[in-house]
Design a protein around this motif. Sequence first.
Motif, PDB file in Angstrom:
ATOM      1  N   UNK A 187       0.890  -1.083   0.118  1.00 23.86           N
ATOM      2  CA  UNK A 187      -0.032   0.143   0.044  1.00 23.86           C
ATOM      3  C   UNK A 187       0.875   1.240   0.079  1.00 23.86           C
ATOM      4  N   UNK A 188       0.653   2.250  -0.973  1.00 21.97           N
ATOM      5  CA  UNK A 188       1.513   3.373  -0.864  1.00 21.97           C
ATOM      6  C   UNK A 188       1.104   4.344   0.127  1.00 21.97           C
ATOM      7  N   UNK A 189       1.919   5.297   0.498  1.00 20.06           N
ATOM      8  CA  UNK A 189       1.601   6.152   1.581  1.00 20.06           C
ATOM      9  C   UNK A 189       0.368   7.060   1.532  1.00 20.06           C
ATOM     10  N   UNK A 190      -0.093   7.471   0.141  1.00 17.37           N
ATOM     11  CA  UNK A 190      -1.220   8.045   0.304  1.00 17.37           C
ATOM     12  C   UNK A 190      -2.524   7.455   0.620  1.00 17.37           C
ATOM     13  N   UNK A 191      -2.443   5.817   0.372  1.00 14.79           N
ATOM     14  CA  UNK A 191      -3.424   5.032   0.487  1.00 14.79           C
ATOM     15  C   UNK A 191      -3.511   4.873   2.186  1.00 14.79           C
ATOM     16  N   UNK A 192      -2.480   4.490   2.777  1.00 20.06           N
ATOM     17  CA  UNK A 192      -2.155   4.382   4.097  1.00 20.06           C
ATOM     18  C   UNK A 192      -2.792   5.546   5.019  1.00 20.06           C
ATOM     19  N   UNK A 193      -2.471   6.821   4.365  1.00 15.40           N
ATOM     20  CA  UNK A 193      -3.003   7.767   5.193  1.00 15.40           C
ATOM     21  C   UNK A 193      -4.457   7.964   5.160  1.00 15.40           C
ATOM     22  N   UNK A 194      -5.052   7.606   3.917  1.00 14.30           N
ATOM     23  CA  UNK A 194      -6.271   7.870   3.748  1.00 14.30           C
ATOM     24  C   UNK A 194      -7.070   6.685   4.680  1.00 14.30           C
ATOM     25  N   UNK A 195      -6.709   5.500   4.785  1.00 22.34           N
ATOM     26  CA  UNK A 195      -7.154   4.473   5.522  1.00 22.34           C
ATOM     27  C   UNK A 195      -7.043   4.979   6.980  1.00 22.34           C
ATOM     28  N   UNK A 196      -6.011   5.506   7.330  1.00 21.59           N
ATOM     29  CA  UNK A 196      -5.875   5.829   8.759  1.00 21.59           C
ATOM     30  C   UNK A 196      -6.796   6.870   9.106  1.00 21.59           C
ATOM     31  N   UNK A 197      -7.072   7.951   8.540  1.00 21.21           N
ATOM     32  CA  UNK A 197      -7.988   9.080   8.994  1.00 21.21           C
ATOM     33  C   UNK A 197      -9.304   8.772   8.574  1.00 21.21           C
ATOM     34  N   UNK A 198      -9.484   7.696   7.543  1.00 24.52           N
ATOM     35  CA  UNK A 198     -11.066   7.297   7.560  1.00 24.52           C
ATOM     36  C   UNK A 198     -11.418   6.529   8.834  1.00 24.52           C
ATOM     37  N   UNK A 199     -10.514   5.921   9.348  1.00 20.42           N
ATOM     38  CA  UNK A 199     -10.660   5.111  10.437  1.00 20.42           C
ATOM     39  C   UNK A 199     -10.597   5.908  11.858  1.00 20.42           C
ATOM     40  N   UNK A 200      -9.832   6.806  12.036  1.00 22.40           N
ATOM     41  CA  UNK A 200      -9.822   7.518  13.252  1.00 22.40           C
ATOM     42  C   UNK A 200     -10.862   8.756  13.371  1.00 22.40           C
ATOM     43  N   UNK A 201     -11.404   9.134  12.164  1.00 30.75           N
ATOM     44  CA  UNK A 201     -11.903  10.576  11.883  1.00 30.75           C
ATOM     45  C   UNK A 201     -13.285  10.788  12.990  1.00 30.75           C
ATOM     46  N   UNK A 202     -13.806   9.929  13.744  1.00 30.84           N
ATOM     47  CA  UNK A 202     -14.760  10.045  14.496  1.00 30.84           C
ATOM     48  C   UNK A 202     -14.067  10.434  16.115  1.00 30.84           C
ATOM     49  N   UNK A 203     -13.179   9.665  16.319  1.00 33.75           N
ATOM     50  CA  UNK A 203     -12.488   9.729  17.557  1.00 33.75           C
ATOM     51  C   UNK A 203     -11.275  10.731  17.550  1.00 33.75           C
ATOM     52  N   UNK A 204     -11.356  11.509  16.488  1.00 35.37           N
ATOM     53  CA  UNK A 204      -9.901  12.236  16.232  1.00 35.37           C
ATOM     54  C   UNK A 204      -9.641  13.163  17.402  1.00 35.37           C
ATOM     55  N   UNK A 205     -10.876  13.954  17.833  1.00 37.52           N
ATOM     56  CA  UNK A 205     -10.638  15.091  18.839  1.00 37.52           C
ATOM     57  C   UNK A 205     -10.218  14.510  20.170  1.00 37.52           C
ATOM     58  N   UNK A 206     -10.841  13.245  20.639  1.00 41.82           N
ATOM     59  CA  UNK A 206     -10.751  12.691  21.904  1.00 41.82           C
ATOM     60  C   UNK A 206      -9.303  12.247  22.081  1.00 41.82           C
ATOM     61  N   UNK A 207      -8.732  11.433  20.824  1.00 47.45           N
ATOM     62  CA  UNK A 207      -7.531  11.081  20.622  1.00 47.45           C
ATOM     63  C   UNK A 207      -6.713  12.096  20.856  1.00 47.45           C
ATOM     64  N   UNK A 208      -6.521  13.043  20.191  1.00 49.52           N
ATOM     65  CA  UNK A 208      -5.645  14.156  20.339  1.00 49.52           C
ATOM     66  C   UNK A 208      -5.476  14.605  21.774  1.00 49.52           C
ATOM     67  N   UNK A 209      -6.827  15.004  22.310  1.00 50.74           N
ATOM     68  CA  UNK A 209      -6.521  15.156  23.839  1.00 50.74           C
ATOM     69  C   UNK A 209      -5.749  13.989  24.742  1.00 50.74           C
ATOM     70  N   UNK A 210      -6.092  12.989  24.383  1.00 48.74           N
ATOM     71  CA  UNK A 210      -5.493  11.754  25.152  1.00 48.74           C
ATOM     72  C   UNK A 210      -4.020  11.707  24.889  1.00 48.74           C
ATOM     73  N   UNK A 211      -3.626  11.996  23.486  1.00 50.00           N
ATOM     74  CA  UNK A 211      -2.296  11.501  23.316  1.00 50.00           C
ATOM     75  C   UNK A 211      -1.263  12.500  23.742  1.00 50.00           C
ATOM     76  N   UNK A 212      -2.021  13.715  23.512  1.00 48.87           N
ATOM     77  CA  UNK A 212      -1.122  14.874  23.914  1.00 48.87           C
ATOM     78  C   UNK A 212      -1.035  15.550  25.412  1.00 48.87           C
ATOM     79  N   UNK A 213      -1.971  14.551  26.115  1.00 49.53           N
ATOM     80  CA  UNK A 213      -2.582  15.086  27.348  1.00 49.53           C
ATOM     81  C   UNK A 213      -2.819  16.312  27.338  1.00 49.53           C
ATOM     82  N   UNK A 214      -3.753  16.909  26.459  1.00 46.62           N
ATOM     83  CA  UNK A 214      -4.459  18.207  26.229  1.00 46.62           C
ATOM     84  C   UNK A 214      -3.580  19.257  25.709  1.00 46.62           C
ATOM     85  N   UNK A 215      -2.345  18.943  25.685  1.00 47.23           N
ATOM     86  CA  UNK A 215      -1.463  19.971  25.227  1.00 47.23           C
ATOM     87  C   UNK A 215      -1.561  20.421  23.923  1.00 47.23           C
TER      88      UNK A 215
END
Lengths: 271, 230
Positions: B1-29
Amino acid sequence: MSKWLLGVAIVAFGSLLAVPDVEARRIGGGGNVGAQRNVTAPPKQTPAKPAQQAQGQQQGQQAAPASTGSRWGAILGGLALGGLLGYFLGSAGGNLLGLLMIAGLVFAAVMAFRAFARRRQETHQPVQFAGMRETVSVPVNELPAMASASVPAGFDAAGFLRGAKMSFLRLQAANDAGRLDEIRELTTEDLYQELKKDAGNGHQPTQFNGLEAELLEVATEGAQHWASVRFSGTISEAAGAAPADFTEVWNLVKPADGSSGWLLAGIQQMH
Amino acid sequence: MDKSQTVRRVFDSVAERYDVMNDLMSLGLHRAWKSFAVSVARPRPGERVLDVAAGSGDLAAALCRKTQPGGEVWITDINRRMLERGRDRLLDEGLAMPAVQCNGERLPFPGGYFDCVTVGFGLRNMTHKGAALAEMARVLKPGGRLVVLEFSKVWKPLGRAYDWYSFKVLPWLGDKVAGDASAYRYLAESIRLHPDQAALAAMLRDAGFSQVEVFNLAAGVVAIHRGVRI
């Protein structure tokens, strides 16, 4: 002579300093304008009926994640900072950092599971539809299939409200900037004639902090479809003005033959 | 799988939880990082700003408020689901702005149109970073600012702890919260492969930016690069 010069100077500087007398107001000026309809909106805070309590609870829960988010954000930020400081200061820095990181992660995990639990609970909450003359509780899961007196079955309420919000904001911006063509494009001819008198000239835009839209009613009368949408949120209508809450209903109309899209026909205040 | 396909799959998969994950991963920073990026971008009333890879629209919201009255903020993202989410979130905040689904390496705007271009946590996911930076230079007016907010090379003494966090904790969190560990493993790997502060600064200069400045945040976990188009 010198007094005369002074007089000229005062007038000249005075005119430079004069602030243009522009009063930014939202479109319609916060009053009733254009077509008014007899829509019954549920009172906002009367905990009389259980169904309305459920609505209140749901609103509370929707509001909760934002506030807890910022509170937790601060705590977690503090933890992260503490972790870094501990690393720099402590002689057994590595262990301390590890400990703090684990503490931070435990917090994070608790927060995540709470958010999960809340969301799961939300989907099982019955919701009360605004604008219904009788209150009926319908589980959220059955939303698309619902048939009610106010909103016909199969009506794409979510998509409609998204478009309504977009039109609402576009019209406010067009009104601020005095772009009459754009106002005309989105309103009925009668309403346009009233609105164009008060259109602004772009000096002080109205700004919104949060905008909610709620579909009160969709009805077909004669050759026209009508939709009433209640907008609410926080608005500041002049530069530096304190934001204030607002609620108003926009009545939109569309010919049943589909010869045009939805147009704004009137704005009415809820009192 | 080339990079652009990987990126698309990743963001399709995480779109719904993107915001909560950002808070968790960066501890809100991430909120503080974004707000600092906006202050570095220095948007002024009446300016035209482009937010590339706008994601959930956090940068765009702040930029939009600061460019009023008379300003114009455009959001773009290559991923439709992320862009729709961003647009809807901005609408809920009472902000309407044009949203364009496009590749950051080929921006559908005329040359010299914008006063400022921002890209927050997006450059890392682009396949040809040099081409993307050159495109951003093209759409900027001479004297326009580019602000890149991106993960970077952490201060060396923290390297081991950071690796443990990104390769052990992140995928675990991703699995538990977003239900996709591999998406977050991709995140950790892409951060490691991303050019460090000096290398990215050199790339900005190559793309036609001068006065390139670097601001390290959280000991280099994240860095902001700012350049001025010549």
